[in-house]
Enzyme design. Structure first.
Site, PDB file in Angstrom:
ATOM      1  N   ARG A  55       0.855  -1.179   0.000  1.00 33.58           N
ATOM      2  CA  ARG A  55       0.000   0.000   0.000  1.00 33.58           C
ATOM      3  C   ARG A  55       0.895   1.234   0.000  1.00 33.58           C
ATOM      4  NH1 ARG A  55       2.316   2.070   3.570  1.00 33.58           N
ATOM      5  NH2 ARG A  55       0.762   3.689   3.544  1.00 33.58           N
ATOM      6  N   GLY A  56       0.254   2.417  -0.144  1.00 35.95           N
ATOM      7  CA  GLY A  56       1.018   3.656  -0.333  1.00 35.95           C
ATOM      8  C   GLY A  56       1.140   3.870  -1.831  1.00 35.95           C
ATOM      9  N   ALA A  57       0.750   5.069  -2.269  1.00 30.92           N
ATOM     10  CA  ALA A  57       0.594   5.305  -3.715  1.00 30.92           C
ATOM     11  C   ALA A  57       1.801   4.881  -4.575  1.00 30.92           C
ATOM     12  CB  ALA A  57       0.244   6.773  -3.943  1.00 30.92           C
ATOM     13  N   ARG A  98      -7.543  -0.745  -6.841  1.00 30.74           N
ATOM     14  CA  ARG A  98      -7.757   0.404  -5.954  1.00 30.74           C
ATOM     15  C   ARG A  98      -7.899   1.646  -6.835  1.00 30.74           C
ATOM     16  NH1 ARG A  98      -4.257   0.878  -0.694  1.00 30.74           N
ATOM     17  NH2 ARG A  98      -6.166   1.979  -0.074  1.00 30.74           N
ATOM     18  N   GLN A 202      -2.190   2.776   9.747  1.00 34.80           N
ATOM     19  CA  GLN A 202      -0.860   2.785   9.101  1.00 34.80           C
ATOM     20  C   GLN A 202       0.152   3.580   9.928  1.00 34.80           C
ATOM     21  OE1 GLN A 202      -3.744   3.299   7.541  1.00 34.80           O
ATOM     22  NE2 GLN A 202      -3.712   2.712   5.394  1.00 34.80           N
ATOM     23  N   ASP A 243      -2.044  10.656  -2.551  1.00 31.78           N
ATOM     24  CA  ASP A 243      -2.430   9.563  -3.455  1.00 31.78           C
ATOM     25  C   ASP A 243      -2.783  10.067  -4.846  1.00 31.78           C
ATOM     26  OD1 ASP A 243      -2.940   8.543  -0.590  1.00 31.78           O
ATOM     27  OD2 ASP A 243      -2.809   6.776  -1.884  1.00 31.78           O
ATOM     28  N   ASN A 253      -5.508  12.340   0.004  1.00 33.59           N
ATOM     29  CA  ASN A 253      -4.588  11.546   0.840  1.00 33.59           C
ATOM     30  C   ASN A 253      -5.439  10.816   1.874  1.00 33.59           C
ATOM     31  OD1 ASN A 253      -1.863  10.704   1.513  1.00 33.59           O
ATOM     32  ND2 ASN A 253      -2.076  11.913   3.382  1.00 33.59           N
ATOM     33  N   LYS A 254      -4.792  10.046   2.693  1.00 40.43           N
ATOM     34  CA  LYS A 254      -5.492   9.201   3.667  1.00 40.43           C
ATOM     35  C   LYS A 254      -6.544   9.975   4.444  1.00 40.43           C
ATOM     36  CE  LYS A 254      -5.160   5.717   4.041  1.00 40.43           C
ATOM     37  NZ  LYS A 254      -6.119   4.846   3.305  1.00 40.43           N
TER      38      LYS A 254
HETATM   39  O1  MRU Z   1      -4.567   3.188   1.879  1.00 42.92           O
HETATM   40  P1  MRU Z   1      -3.073   3.392   1.779  1.00 42.92           P
HETATM   41  O2  MRU Z   1      -2.325   2.891   2.977  1.00 42.92           O
HETATM   42  O3  MRU Z   1      -2.526   2.883   0.480  1.00 42.92           O
HETATM   43  O4  MRU Z   1      -2.929   4.973   1.766  1.00 42.92           O
HETATM   44  C1  MRU Z   1      -1.673   5.559   1.822  1.00 42.92           C
HETATM   45  C2  MRU Z   1      -1.699   7.012   1.981  1.00 42.92           C
HETATM   46  O5  MRU Z   1      -2.724   7.651   1.983  1.00 42.92           O
HETATM   47  C3  MRU Z   1      -0.379   7.668   2.025  1.00 42.92           C
HETATM   48  O6  MRU Z   1      -0.400   8.759   2.877  1.00 42.92           O
HETATM   49  C4  MRU Z   1      -0.066   8.103   0.593  1.00 42.92           C
HETATM   50  O7  MRU Z   1      -0.197   7.037  -0.319  1.00 42.92           O
HETATM   51  C5  MRU Z   1       1.256   8.634   0.402  1.00 42.92           C
HETATM   52  S1  MRU Z   1       2.415   7.334   0.341  1.00 42.92           S
HETATM   53  C6  MRU Z   1       3.920   7.955  -0.167  1.00 42.92           C
END
Ligand code: MRU
Length: 365
Positions: A55-57, A98, A202, A243, A253-254
């Site tokens: 996970r994480g963009a 996703r 996270q 994201d 973002n999250k």
């Molecule tokens: O749902 P996730 O864990 O994939 O979401 C991640 C986030 O929102 C991070 O803050 C974002 O991707 C930046 S990662 C460099």
């Protein structure tokens, strides 16, 4: 990222490719267990993205690119017409995993495009090379974001971050955490507040673990404690990842990022978004065009963790039958964002013009 496993310090990446296999740290098990998954085909890689083993963009993007390369390798014995149909089917599968992180779509498109010329064998080689290039570019971007961003973190600063935008989310050392690591390694005395980041936690599971591995002084805080520390003057800067960033600077973002940005503005604290070029979606005019992923209500009703015996268990925290909603991201309007920390430098408003200059067609980046 350097991690201590069974007393031994090792350098590992969040994910990498070994021939037709994709290897990744299973982020669902951290910080309790460190396991590396082997994904033998594009369907397994797609499922790992969907279920958030990765996970994480930026990491999702690299995984998506590897998935298309795997599909090309799976189809290498086919005639050209079947090869094309197979790869196209695989890109559809990977695209449906996703919806919000645009890195996934950019990476899939780039690797799919690489399969568009030459013999089947040439297309397979081009797909693998492009997928590996995306991973290498991410490493370079992460390093530059770290260097540009570290200049914003002064001696004694207290930094607040949300979710995990560290080495697990991005090849090498992350986006939001990269400046923190560079500042810390340069000997600056800094402190990090890591928001817990419900419902997937996270911040608690990944960011706190990464900071601990790196020896950065930090405290894990409940999501709703951030405003308290900002109001008391105990936060000097907020740095988060992203994201998807629209052409006007609106940033997905999250979930929970938006309220942190509003609180930062109210308390006159600079609020920076750290992200590579691959996270910018200049075809998207503003935040209204960003699809927000809605995940299972189970993630809100249940939590995972270890019990005192060390077993990894899931426990229910709400009454049976509770109705829950679970938007995974929110959009922070550009007016709350002090600047973007990118591999092309710090980008300040006006965003429509300056993002276009940095990353639009014909830009130098
Ligand atoms: O749902 P996730 O864990 O994939 O979401 C991640 C986030 O929102 C991070 O803050 C974002 O991707 C930046 S990662 C460099």
């Amino acid at each position: 990222m350097r991690v201590k496993i069974d007393g031994e310090t090792r350098g590992v990446l969040a994910l990498w490719r070994e021939g037709a296999d994709v290897k990744m740290v299973d982020q669902r098990l951290l910080p309790h267990r460190f396991e590396v998954l082997t994904l033998c085909n594009h369907r397994e890689t797609a499922e790992a993205i969907r279920d958030m083993a990765v996970r994480g963009a930026p990491s999702i993007g690299v995984a998506g690119g590897y998935g298309v390369a795997q599909a090309a390798l799976e189809a290498r014995g086919m005639k050209l017409r079947e090869f094309k149909a197979y790869v196209s089917g695989a890109t559809d599968t990977l695209r449906k995993t996703r919806p919000t992180a645009v890195n996934l779509f950019h990476a899939i498109d780039r690797v799919a495009k690489a399969t568009s010329k030459g013999s089947v064998e040439e297309r397979v080689a081009a797909a693998c090379a492009e997928a590996d290039r995306i991973a290498r570019e991410d490493i370079g971007a992460s390093r530059r974001i770290g260097e540009y961003g570290a200049a914003l973190i002064k001696e004694g600063f207290r930094v607040l971050t949300h979710c995990n935008a560290g080495a697990l989310a991005f090849m090498d050392s992350g986006s939001a955490l990269a400046p923190i690591y560079v500042a810390h390694r340069a000997g600056k005395r800094i402190f990090v507040y890591a928001d817990e980041t419900r419902p997937r936690s996270q911040g608690a599971k990944l960011t706190a673990w990464e900071l601990q591995q790196e020896g950065v002084p930090y405290a894990l805080i409940a999501d709703n404690a951030a405003g308290h520390y900002m109001h008391r003057g105990e936060v000097d800067i907020v740095i988060v990842g992203a994201d998807r960033i629209a052409a006007n600077g609106d940033t997905a973002n999250k979930i929970g990022t938006y309220e942190k940005a509003v609180l930062a503005k109210e308390n006159r604290i600079p609020f920076y978004v750290a992200a590579p070029r691959m996270t910018f979606d200049l075809k998207c005019r503003n935040g209204d065009g960003i699809e927000i992923e809605e995940r299972s209500p189970d993630e809100v009703n249940w939590v995972w963790g270890t019990n005192e015996q060390g077993d990894y268990v899931r426990v229910r925290i709400s009454a049976e039958g509770t109705v829950a909603k679970n938007p995974s991201f929110d959009v922070t309007p550009a007016k709350y964002i002090t600047g973007f920390i990118t591999e092309a430098g710090i980008i300040k408003p006006p965003y429509r013009k300056n993002l276009h200059l940095a990353f639009g067609k014909g830009s130098a980046a």
